[in-house]
Design a protein around this motif. Structure first.
Motif, PDB file in Angstrom:
ATOM      1  N   GLY A   1       1.615  -2.978  -8.238  1.00  0.00           N
ATOM      2  CA  GLY A   1       0.980  -2.039  -7.322  1.00  0.00           C
ATOM      3  C   GLY A   1       1.351  -0.606  -7.623  1.00  0.00           C
ATOM      4  N   ALA A   2       2.622  -0.382  -7.981  1.00  0.00           N
ATOM      5  CA  ALA A   2       3.066   0.964  -8.344  1.00  0.00           C
ATOM      6  C   ALA A   2       2.371   1.446  -9.620  1.00  0.00           C
ATOM      7  N   ILE A   3       2.244   0.550 -10.591  1.00  0.00           N
ATOM      8  CA  ILE A   3       1.568   0.923 -11.851  1.00  0.00           C
ATOM      9  C   ILE A   3       0.104   1.245 -11.585  1.00  0.00           C
ATOM     10  N   ILE A   4      -0.561   0.400 -10.804  1.00  0.00           N
ATOM     11  CA  ILE A   4      -1.974   0.624 -10.501  1.00  0.00           C
ATOM     12  C   ILE A   4      -2.154   1.922  -9.723  1.00  0.00           C
ATOM     13  N   GLY A   5      -1.254   2.179  -8.769  1.00  0.00           N
ATOM     14  CA  GLY A   5      -1.346   3.417  -8.006  1.00  0.00           C
ATOM     15  C   GLY A   5      -1.190   4.638  -8.878  1.00  0.00           C
ATOM     16  N   ALA A   6      -0.152   4.651  -9.722  1.00  0.00           N
ATOM     17  CA  ALA A   6       0.114   5.810 -10.571  1.00  0.00           C
ATOM     18  C   ALA A   6      -0.987   6.014 -11.608  1.00  0.00           C
ATOM     19  N   ALA A   7      -1.349   4.938 -12.310  1.00  0.00           N
ATOM     20  CA  ALA A   7      -2.379   5.054 -13.343  1.00  0.00           C
ATOM     21  C   ALA A   7      -3.749   5.337 -12.735  1.00  0.00           C
ATOM     22  N   GLY A   8      -4.044   4.700 -11.608  1.00  0.00           N
ATOM     23  CA  GLY A   8      -5.334   4.910 -10.964  1.00  0.00           C
ATOM     24  C   GLY A   8      -5.494   6.327 -10.449  1.00  0.00           C
ATOM     25  N   GLY A   9      -4.446   6.873  -9.826  1.00  0.00           N
ATOM     26  CA  GLY A   9      -4.524   8.244  -9.333  1.00  0.00           C
ATOM     27  C   GLY A   9      -4.729   9.241 -10.455  1.00  0.00           C
ATOM     28  N   SER A  10      -3.964   9.095 -11.518  1.00  0.00           N
ATOM     29  CA  SER A  10      -4.094   9.992 -12.663  1.00  0.00           C
ATOM     30  C   SER A  10      -5.445   9.838 -13.348  1.00  0.00           C
ATOM     31  N   LEU A  11      -5.907   8.579 -13.456  1.00  0.00           N
ATOM     32  CA  LEU A  11      -7.199   8.307 -14.097  1.00  0.00           C
ATOM     33  C   LEU A  11      -8.341   8.995 -13.359  1.00  0.00           C
ATOM     34  N   GLN A  12      -8.358   8.878 -12.048  1.00  0.00           N
ATOM     35  CA  GLN A  12      -9.460   9.456 -11.283  1.00  0.00           C
ATOM     36  C   GLN A  12      -9.423  10.981 -11.297  1.00  0.00           C
TER      37      GLN A  12
ATOM     38  N   TRP B   1      -5.142   1.692 -20.430  1.00  0.00           N
ATOM     39  CA  TRP B   1      -4.252   0.683 -21.022  1.00  0.00           C
ATOM     40  C   TRP B   1      -3.220   0.187 -19.994  1.00  0.00           C
ATOM     41  N   LEU B   2      -2.678   1.097 -19.210  1.00  0.00           N
ATOM     42  CA  LEU B   2      -1.719   0.702 -18.179  1.00  0.00           C
ATOM     43  C   LEU B   2      -2.361  -0.222 -17.143  1.00  0.00           C
ATOM     44  N   LEU B   3      -3.605   0.048 -16.795  1.00  0.00           N
ATOM     45  CA  LEU B   3      -4.304  -0.769 -15.810  1.00  0.00           C
ATOM     46  C   LEU B   3      -4.626  -2.158 -16.357  1.00  0.00           C
ATOM     47  N   ILE B   4      -4.930  -2.252 -17.640  1.00  0.00           N
ATOM     48  CA  ILE B   4      -5.132  -3.566 -18.261  1.00  0.00           C
ATOM     49  C   ILE B   4      -3.843  -4.383 -18.183  1.00  0.00           C
ATOM     50  N   PHE B   5      -2.742  -3.737 -18.520  1.00  0.00           N
ATOM     51  CA  PHE B   5      -1.427  -4.404 -18.478  1.00  0.00           C
ATOM     52  C   PHE B   5      -1.130  -4.936 -17.080  1.00  0.00           C
ATOM     53  N   ALA B   6      -1.312  -4.100 -16.059  1.00  0.00           N
ATOM     54  CA  ALA B   6      -1.027  -4.512 -14.690  1.00  0.00           C
ATOM     55  C   ALA B   6      -1.959  -5.627 -14.232  1.00  0.00           C
ATOM     56  N   SER B   7      -3.218  -5.563 -14.637  1.00  0.00           N
ATOM     57  CA  SER B   7      -4.193  -6.578 -14.220  1.00  0.00           C
ATOM     58  C   SER B   7      -3.856  -7.949 -14.795  1.00  0.00           C
ATOM     59  N   VAL B   8      -3.433  -7.973 -16.045  1.00  0.00           N
ATOM     60  CA  VAL B   8      -3.055  -9.248 -16.665  1.00  0.00           C
ATOM     61  C   VAL B   8      -1.857  -9.857 -15.945  1.00  0.00           C
ATOM     62  N   ILE B   9      -0.886  -9.020 -15.604  1.00  0.00           N
ATOM     63  CA  ILE B   9       0.279  -9.509 -14.869  1.00  0.00           C
ATOM     64  C   ILE B   9      -0.143 -10.111 -13.531  1.00  0.00           C
ATOM     65  N   ILE B  10      -1.053  -9.423 -12.826  1.00  0.00           N
ATOM     66  CA  ILE B  10      -1.463  -9.865 -11.497  1.00  0.00           C
ATOM     67  C   ILE B  10      -2.150 -11.229 -11.539  1.00  0.00           C
TER      68      ILE B  10
ATOM     69  N   GLY C   1       0.811  -1.212   0.000  1.00  0.00           N
ATOM     70  CA  GLY C   1       0.000   0.000   0.000  1.00  0.00           C
ATOM     71  C   GLY C   1       0.840   1.255   0.000  1.00  0.00           C
ATOM     72  N   ILE C   2       1.957   1.236   0.729  1.00  0.00           N
ATOM     73  CA  ILE C   2       2.848   2.396   0.733  1.00  0.00           C
ATOM     74  C   ILE C   2       3.392   2.653  -0.671  1.00  0.00           C
ATOM     75  N   VAL C   3       3.841   1.584  -1.324  1.00  0.00           N
ATOM     76  CA  VAL C   3       4.347   1.707  -2.692  1.00  0.00           C
ATOM     77  C   VAL C   3       3.259   2.271  -3.615  1.00  0.00           C
ATOM     78  N   ALA C   4       2.049   1.717  -3.512  1.00  0.00           N
ATOM     79  CA  ALA C   4       0.952   2.149  -4.377  1.00  0.00           C
ATOM     80  C   ALA C   4       0.563   3.602  -4.117  1.00  0.00           C
TER      81      ALA C   4
END
Length: 453
Positions: free
Chosen positions: A367-378, A327-336, A295-298
């Motif tokens: 987690g870092a990708i989801i955090g960065a992309a999610g924050g910017s997306l919202q 697109w970044l979130l799709i990439f991270a989700s597939v990896i997860i 969570g800290i990383v994200a």
């Protein structure tokens, strides 16, 4: 409100508005994602499968209520004028419900567990509804060309607030059940008992107190709309306005496409947030402290992503930022979903003894990708909504925005719950979020952004 009036808003008023995200984000960070959610599924419920299913149904049912009520409340606020009384009222509900989570012990009986899920539902209602009215205040604070930076900076501030609370929890309050020590090696403060998970449960009271303190600058310093009508005709007028707006949606291609697209990608993102910690606890067998580090990383990535996304929003437009983030979130989700204790991208990466640390590293990076992309997306989605809205119906617009984020908000958690139960697999259970992200991309080309270049 004209640009001249917007420019006259004091720095205290703007910072007061921004501090709402700082005040509210710990609920999402501590309760819905990294502390209480994995605690509930792994320690309160009988097992991870039951816990993830129950949690999914609770969040999904609450999402339906939010979807039904948000546009009505937003239209009512537009009719009556001020937004801060609504923010204050729902913040009280969020505070009380969050505080009640302290009383949900490990291995709780069924009735106590149900009361805990009800408290989570009311807390989510309080935080989500107060956010609707806070968002509606945004266009009255700065000119349109500055909205991207304002939204991004505010969202980044929220992530920093969530990060601060998470570090406070992990460093000083949440003790390891075996050693009794926190992440920093201290005994939990206030005499919190690690054996009964009092540190995890304290996330509820901390969230409540944090909101109660840091919402004060908004209530004191941020300018609000004047009252425009008496209460006697407000409900009828607001419902009439909402009815007319809903009837006009088929003629507003850009607005309708944005609402539908954001309905899908925000539902998917909320699914990732709500079940990321739960997934790590079950699949990678992470402890609460490991999930907290995740969570800290994200949150660090989210703060940077939201701030940087605000800059890119001002330069390239909200729609461009939103598209790349999906697109970044799709990439991270597939990896997860392709990662477990011995596999990455479905490939076995373990040594002969079946040991490897690579899946943990990959999960942290995701987690870092989801955090960065999610924050910017919202942050950029909030700005893009302003481009679609009638300036005189901003509360109603963000009510519809909340509707679009919640009308199908039950799909991700309930789909996750259903697939998890059906296949008895947390990995398969998390896959619906990928489909929601992909579907959202088909609608974005029809959305117009005023600053798209």
């Amino acid at each position: 409100m004209s640009n001249d009036i917007k420019q006259s808003v004091s720095k205290k008023g703007i910072w007061g508005w921004m501090l709402f995200d700082w005040a509210a984000q710990p609920f999402h960070t501590l309760i819905l994602t990294f502390i209480f959610a994995p605690y509930f599924t792994s320690q309160v419920a009988n097992n991870d499968i039951i816990g993830q299913s129950y949690w999914g149904y609770a969040i999904g049912i609450t999402g339906i209520l939010i979807a039904l009520l948000s546009p009505i409340l937003g239209a009512l606020a537009d009719t009556t004028g001020p937004r801060k009384p609504w923010i204050f009222g729902f913040a009280i509900i969020g505070c009380i419900a969050s505080f009640c989570l302290w009383y949900i012990p490990p291995q709780a009986d069924t009735s106590t567990m149900i009361w805990g899920l009800i408290a989570i539902g009311f807390a989510l209602l309080g935080f989500e509804f107060s956010a609707v009215f806070n968002n509606a205040m945004m266009p009255d604070l700065v000119p349109r060309e500055e909205l991207g930076k304002l939204s991004g900076s505010s969202w980044a501030l929220g992530y920093i607030g969530g990060l601060f609370c998470l570090v406070l929890m992990l460093g000083f309050m949440v003790g390891d059940t075996e050693t009794g020590k926190t992440l920093l090696g201290f005994s939990p403060i206030f005499g919190l008992d690690s054996a009964s998970s009092e540190g995890d449960r304290a996330s509820g009271p901390l969230t409540a107190i944090w909101l109660a303190i840091f919402i004060i600058p908004l209530l004191l310093f941020t300018p609000d709309k004047s009252r425009v009508t008496s209460h006697s005709g407000a409900i009828r007028k607001s419902l009439t306005s909402l009815k007319n707006t809903l009837r006009s949606l088929p003629k507003q291609k850009s607005l309708t496409s944005f609402l539908l697209s954001s309905m899908l990608y925000r539902d998917a993102l909320n699914g990732l947030y709500a079940f990321g910690g739960i997934y790590a606890a079950g699949i990678l067998q992470w402890s609460i402290i490991q999930i907290g580090i995740f969570g800290i990383v994200a949150n660090i990535a989210g703060a940077v992503g939201a701030w940087f996304g605000g800059k890119m929003d001002a330069r390239f437009g909200s729609k461009t930022v939103v598209t790349y983030c999906v697109w970044l979130l799709i990439f991270a989700s597939v990896i997860i979903v392709s990662t477990d204790q011995q596999h990455v991208l479905w490939l076995n990466v373990a040594d002969e003894a079946g040991q490897t640390n690579l899946p943990n590293i990959v999960f942290y990076l995701c987690g870092a990708i989801i955090g960065a992309a999610g924050g910017s997306l919202q942050a950029s989605s909030r700005t893009l909504m302003v481009d679609q809205a009638d300036p005189n119906k901003m509360g109603e617009a963000f009510g519809l925005y909340a509707l679009s984020g919640r009308a199908t908000s039950f799909i991700a958690p309930i789909s996750i719950a259903f697939f998890t139960s059906l296949f008895a697999s947390q990995r398969i259970g998390i896959t619906p979020v990928i489909g929601l992200f992909v579907l959202s991309l088909f609608l974005l080309p029809m959305v117009h952004s005023r600053l798209t270049k």
